[in-house]
Design an enzyme around this catalytic site. Structure first.
Site: not given
Ligand code: ITT
Length: 210
Positions: A75-76, A159-160, A186-187
Site C-alpha cells: 500500500d503506497s 500514478g503521480y 519508496h517501493r
Molecule cells: P493494489 O491496491 O491492488 O496494490 P492500487 O493502485 O489500488 O493497487 P494503492 O491502493 O496502494 O494501490 O494506491 C496507490 C496509489 O498511490 C497508486 O494508484 C498511485 O496513484 C500512487 N502511487 C503509489 N506508488 C506510486 C509510485 O511508485 N509512483 C507513482 N504513484 C504511486
C-alpha cells in the site's frame, strides 16, 4: 529428490506494481505468482484501513487466505506537505473511484497552483506486508523525498510519477528508466526492509510444511 521451490503471491491488481516488485524481488530463490495466474484477477479488497500500514496488512492477509499462498501486498501513496499529507492513503481514490492518473495529477496540480516552488515538498511512502494463510509475518516501509512540479514530464512509471521531482528538481520520477526508479524508490526501500523477513521465512522451511 528435488525440493519444489516455494511460491509467493504478489498480491496486487496494479500491473505497474507487479513489474516493479518482480524486478525488486529477483534472486529471492522462490517463484513469484501473480493473481491472474491463480484465478484471483478479479479479487477485490475493500481498503478500509486509515493508514498505509493497515491497508497493506489487510491486503496481504486477504490474498494469503484467498490463495493459500504466502503473499506480499503493497500500500503506497503520495504525501504533499502543503496539502497536510494528502492524498496519502487516499492516493488512488483522490479524484474519485473512476478517475485516471491524468485526473489525479490535474487535481494535485490545481490545488498547488498558488504554492511557491520552495513550498512544494512531498514524498512517496510505501508499506509492504508479508503474510501467510496463518497470519502476518512482517512488514517493511520506505519513503523517497522530493517535490511536486508544475507540469507533468516523462512516460515511465505510473500514478503521480510525472509530477514528482526527484530531489526537488527534474528529472521527474517518470523520466527515470525503470532500473533508476527502482534504485531510489519508496517501493525498493520497503522491499529492502521486508526482504530479511521473507528470507528468514523461506530459510525456516515453513514454506515446505503445507
Ligand atoms: P493494489 O491496491 O491492488 O496494490 P492500487 O493502485 O489500488 O493497487 P494503492 O491502493 O496502494 O494501490 O494506491 C496507490 C496509489 O498511490 C497508486 O494508484 C498511485 O496513484 C500512487 N502511487 C503509489 N506508488 C506510486 C509510485 O511508485 N509512483 C507513482 N504513484 C504511486
Amino acid at each position: 529428490m528435488e525440493v519444489p521451490r516455494a511460491r509467493i503471491l504478489i498480491g496486487t491488481a496494479n500491473a505497474h506494481k507487479v513489474a516493479e516488485l518482480g524486478a525488486l524481488l529477483e534472486g529471492l530463490g522462490c517463484d513469484l505468482v501473480v493473481p491472474g495466474e491463480i484465478g484471483l484477477d478479479e479479487f477485490d479488497i475493500d481498503e478500509t484501513g486509515l493508514t498505509l500500514m493497515e491497508n497493506a496488512v489487510l491486503k496481504a492477509n486477504a490474498f494469503a487466505r484467498a490463495s493459500g499462498l504466502p503473499s506480499l501486498a503493497d500500500d503506497s501513496g503520495l504525501e504533499v506537505d502543503r496539502l497536510g499529507g494528502e492524498p496519502g492513503v487516499r492516493s488512488r481514490r483522490y479524484a474519485g473511484e473512476d478517475a485516471t492518473d491524468t485526473d489525479r495529477i490535474a487535481l494535485v496540480l490545481s490545488k498547488l497552483e498558488a504554492v511557491a516552488d520552495e513550498d512544494r515538498g512531498a514524498r512517496f511512502r510505501c508499506v509492504i506486508a508479508f503474510a501467510t494463510p496463518d497470519g502476518l509475518v512482517g512488514t517493511g516501509t520506505g519513503t523517497v523525498e522530493g517535490a511536486i512540479g508544475r507540469v507533468p514530464y516523462g512516460a515511465n512509471g505510473f500514478g503521480y510519477d510525472p509530477i514528482f521531482l526527484v530531489r526537488g528538481t527534474r528529472p521527474t520520477m517518470a523520466e527515470l528508466a525503470p532500473d533508476a526508479k527502482n534504485s531510489i524508490s519508496h517501493r525498493s526501500r520497503a522491499i529492502a526492509s521486508v526482504r530479511p523477513v521473507v528470507e528468514a521465512w523461506l530459510a525456516s522451511g515453513r514454506s515446505r510444511d503445507r
